[in-house]
Write a protein that holds these residues in place. Structure first.
Motif, mmCIF file in Angstrom:
data_model
loop_
_atom_site.group_PDB
_atom_site.id
_atom_site.type_symbol
_atom_site.label_atom_id
_atom_site.label_comp_id
_atom_site.label_asym_id
_atom_site.label_seq_id
_atom_site.Cartn_x
_atom_site.Cartn_y
_atom_site.Cartn_z
ATOM 1 N N GLY A 124 0.809 -1.208 0.000
ATOM 2 C CA GLY A 124 0.000 0.000 0.000
ATOM 3 C C GLY A 124 0.842 1.257 0.000
ATOM 4 N N SER A 125 1.993 1.192 0.670
ATOM 5 C CA SER A 125 2.934 2.316 0.637
ATOM 6 C C SER A 125 3.596 2.423 -0.720
ATOM 7 C CB SER A 125 4.002 2.130 1.720
ATOM 8 O OG SER A 125 3.450 2.196 3.017
ATOM 9 N N ILE A 126 3.938 1.263 -1.294
ATOM 10 C CA ILE A 126 4.644 1.261 -2.577
ATOM 11 C C ILE A 126 3.759 1.777 -3.699
ATOM 12 C CG2 ILE A 126 5.590 -0.267 -4.358
ATOM 13 C CD1 ILE A 126 6.908 -1.868 -2.145
ATOM 14 N N ASP A 127 2.514 1.289 -3.787
ATOM 15 C CA ASP A 127 1.720 1.719 -4.937
ATOM 16 C C ASP A 127 1.266 3.173 -4.797
ATOM 17 O OD1 ASP A 127 -0.496 1.413 -3.212
ATOM 18 O OD2 ASP A 127 -1.701 0.373 -4.701
ATOM 19 N N TYR A 128 1.137 3.661 -3.559
ATOM 20 C CA TYR A 128 0.859 5.079 -3.348
ATOM 21 C C TYR A 128 2.028 5.932 -3.856
ATOM 22 C CZ TYR A 128 0.361 9.471 -0.720
ATOM 23 O OH TYR A 128 0.281 10.786 -0.351
ATOM 24 N N THR A 129 3.250 5.509 -3.533
ATOM 25 C CA THR A 129 4.438 6.231 -3.996
ATOM 26 C C THR A 129 4.579 6.128 -5.508
ATOM 27 O OG1 THR A 129 5.519 5.719 -1.895
ATOM 28 C CG2 THR A 129 6.937 6.453 -3.689
ATOM 29 N N LEU A 130 4.320 4.949 -6.041
ATOM 30 C CA LEU A 130 4.396 4.722 -7.486
ATOM 31 C C LEU A 130 3.445 5.641 -8.238
ATOM 32 C CD1 LEU A 130 5.429 2.825 -9.842
ATOM 33 C CD2 LEU A 130 3.352 1.482 -9.422
ATOM 34 N N ALA A 131 2.272 5.877 -7.675
ATOM 35 C CA ALA A 131 1.257 6.683 -8.352
ATOM 36 C C ALA A 131 1.710 8.116 -8.595
ATOM 37 C CB ALA A 131 -0.029 6.675 -7.534
ATOM 38 N N ALA A 132 2.692 8.577 -7.835
ATOM 39 C CA ALA A 132 3.240 9.918 -8.043
ATOM 40 C C ALA A 132 4.275 9.943 -9.159
ATOM 41 C CB ALA A 132 3.867 10.443 -6.747
ATOM 42 N N GLN A 133 4.639 8.737 -9.661
ATOM 43 C CA GLN A 133 5.691 8.646 -10.665
ATOM 44 C C GLN A 133 5.219 8.084 -12.001
ATOM 45 O OE1 GLN A 133 9.014 6.410 -9.047
ATOM 46 N NE2 GLN A 133 8.776 7.313 -7.020
ATOM 47 N N VAL A 134 4.175 7.265 -11.953
ATOM 48 C CA VAL A 134 3.723 6.531 -13.131
ATOM 49 C C VAL A 134 2.241 6.794 -13.344
ATOM 50 C CG1 VAL A 134 3.336 4.205 -14.060
ATOM 51 C CG2 VAL A 134 5.461 4.725 -12.868
ATOM 52 N N GLU A 135 1.838 6.951 -14.581
ATOM 53 C CA GLU A 135 0.421 7.165 -14.888
ATOM 54 C C GLU A 135 -0.359 5.876 -14.690
ATOM 55 O OE1 GLU A 135 -2.407 8.558 -18.652
ATOM 56 O OE2 GLU A 135 -0.246 8.941 -18.687
ATOM 57 N N LEU A 136 -1.396 5.945 -13.876
ATOM 58 C CA LEU A 136 -2.251 4.798 -13.606
ATOM 59 C C LEU A 136 -3.713 5.247 -13.694
ATOM 60 C CD1 LEU A 136 -0.265 3.438 -10.553
ATOM 61 C CD2 LEU A 136 -0.535 2.219 -12.710
ATOM 62 N N ASP A 137 -4.601 4.280 -13.891
ATOM 63 C CA ASP A 137 -6.015 4.610 -14.045
ATOM 64 C C ASP A 137 -6.788 4.520 -12.736
ATOM 65 O OD1 ASP A 137 -6.454 4.938 -17.106
ATOM 66 O OD2 ASP A 137 -5.189 3.170 -16.911
ATOM 67 N N ALA A 138 -6.252 3.808 -11.766
ATOM 68 C CA ALA A 138 -6.863 3.695 -10.438
ATOM 69 C C ALA A 138 -5.801 3.160 -9.491
ATOM 70 C CB ALA A 138 -8.072 2.767 -10.461
ATOM 71 N N VAL A 139 -5.790 3.680 -8.269
ATOM 72 C CA VAL A 139 -4.802 3.253 -7.264
ATOM 73 C C VAL A 139 -5.544 2.995 -5.962
ATOM 74 C CG1 VAL A 139 -2.702 3.855 -6.012
ATOM 75 C CG2 VAL A 139 -3.022 4.652 -8.362
ATOM 76 N N LEU A 140 -5.317 1.807 -5.393
ATOM 77 C CA LEU A 140 -5.954 1.422 -4.133
ATOM 78 C C LEU A 140 -4.863 1.033 -3.150
ATOM 79 C CD1 LEU A 140 -7.702 0.252 -6.737
ATOM 80 C CD2 LEU A 140 -9.239 -0.494 -4.932
ATOM 81 N N SER A 141 -4.798 1.743 -2.050
ATOM 82 C CA SER A 141 -3.765 1.515 -1.046
ATOM 83 C C SER A 141 -4.429 1.130 0.268
ATOM 84 C CB SER A 141 -2.922 2.787 -0.870
ATOM 85 O OG SER A 141 -2.078 2.686 0.257
ATOM 86 N N PHE A 142 -4.176 -0.096 0.705
ATOM 87 C CA PHE A 142 -4.703 -0.561 1.985
ATOM 88 C C PHE A 142 -3.626 -0.417 3.058
ATOM 89 C CE2 PHE A 142 -8.133 -2.133 -0.403
ATOM 90 C CZ PHE A 142 -9.087 -2.755 0.401
ATOM 91 N N TYR A 143 -3.913 0.353 4.087
ATOM 92 C CA TYR A 143 -3.081 0.578 5.266
ATOM 93 C C TYR A 143 -1.580 0.665 4.958
ATOM 94 C CZ TYR A 143 -4.893 -4.279 5.126
ATOM 95 O OH TYR A 143 -5.386 -5.512 4.727
ATOM 96 N N GLY A 144 -1.251 1.602 4.069
ATOM 97 C CA GLY A 144 0.156 1.869 3.777
ATOM 98 C C GLY A 144 0.751 2.776 4.839
ATOM 99 N N SER A 145 1.709 2.276 5.581
ATOM 100 C CA SER A 145 2.243 3.032 6.719
ATOM 101 C C SER A 145 3.011 4.279 6.304
ATOM 102 C CB SER A 145 3.133 2.131 7.577
ATOM 103 O OG SER A 145 4.224 1.641 6.826
ATOM 104 N N ALA A 146 3.474 4.329 5.054
ATOM 105 C CA ALA A 146 4.224 5.492 4.589
ATOM 106 C C ALA A 146 3.319 6.652 4.192
ATOM 107 C CB ALA A 146 5.113 5.110 3.408
ATOM 108 N N VAL A 147 2.037 6.385 4.030
ATOM 109 C CA VAL A 147 1.138 7.416 3.499
ATOM 110 C C VAL A 147 1.023 8.635 4.416
ATOM 111 C CG1 VAL A 147 -1.221 7.909 2.738
ATOM 112 C CG2 VAL A 147 -0.143 5.721 2.133
#
Length: 237
Positions: A124-147
């Motif tokens: 959840g932390s990784i895909d949240y961070t990834l979303a700031a770098q890569v174009e995606l159509d939907a991002v779902l982050s479950f309990y990402g501690s880095a958020v």
């Protein structure tokens, strides 16, 4: 349901990407990002669920530099071992590996439509961070501690973003979740969903110490509705 494992090249080697394909043969792509337990029974269960709903699912083996094909047991001992292994994990490299996996997904003839990302805990932390770098159509982050400590990244995330937390999470305190809620205010692309009675990893049905079935069911329905709205499966006739 068809499955296979592809090899994806990184600058310092290659890593496994586990793939699940819908019965229709094609569908939108979802990057599924593991917890500290690796690509094990729980991640496979989630992947099978999503593939049964029409998605092409790709789960990269993010711990390949430390322990290829790691599968930690969902026990106190297995959790401790997984935490110890994750202590040596390079987060930035993990994000880069996920970017490579997204590119691989987009290159597959079976992927039609958009590509999204779903991650749990570490994922959840990784895909949240990834979303700031890569174009995606939907991002779902479950309990990402880095958020909570990186809410500023929301300024760089254009994709529809669902952030799910447990309100009784001992690892991500409720006041830290409130920071995320505050940062999300006024952002039309961001939805924060909180299961107040649930703790950490509450969706993980393979981990009795964490799993909260009622909260998991509610949050998963929210997640599926989010996917349906932003990364819909269109069945061909």
């Amino acid at each position: 349901m068809r499955t296979r494992t592809d090899q994806v090249a990184a600058p310092d080697g290659t890593f496994d990407v586990h793939l699940w394909f819908p019965d229709a043969g094609t569908g939108p792509g979802i990057l599924l990002v593991q917890e500290i337990y690796g690509v094990g029974p729980y991640i496979e269960k989630v992947a099978l669920d999503l593939a049964s709903r029409g998605y092409v699912v790709a789960a990269p083996d993010l711990f390949w530099r430390l322990h290829p094909r790691w599968q930690g047991e969902h026990t106190p001992e297995g959790t401790a071992a997984s935490i110890e292994l994750a202590g040596g994990f390079d987060f930035a490299q993990g994000v880069a590996d996920c970017a490579l996996t997204v590119a691989h997904l987009r290159s597959l003839p079976e992927v039609s439509g958009g590509v999204g990302a779903l991650g749990f805990c570490l994922g959840g932390s990784i895909d949240y961070t990834l979303a700031a770098q890569v174009e995606l159509d939907a991002v779902l982050s479950f309990y990402g501690s880095a958020v909570p400590d990186s809410t500023g990244l929301m300024d760089r995330i254009a994709a529809p973003l669902l952030l799910v937390f447990g309100g009784s999470d001992p690892y991500i305190k409720r006041e830290r979740v409130a920071v995320v809620e505050k940062a999300a205010e006024g952002r039309r692309n961001v939805v924060v969903h909180i299961e107040e009675v649930a703790g950490h990893a509450f969706h993980n049905s393979e981990a009795p110490m964490f799993h909260h079935p009622e909260a998991a069911g509610r949050a998963w329905e929210v997640a599926l509705a989010f996917l349906s709205g932003h990364l819909p499966v269109t069945l061909s006739r």
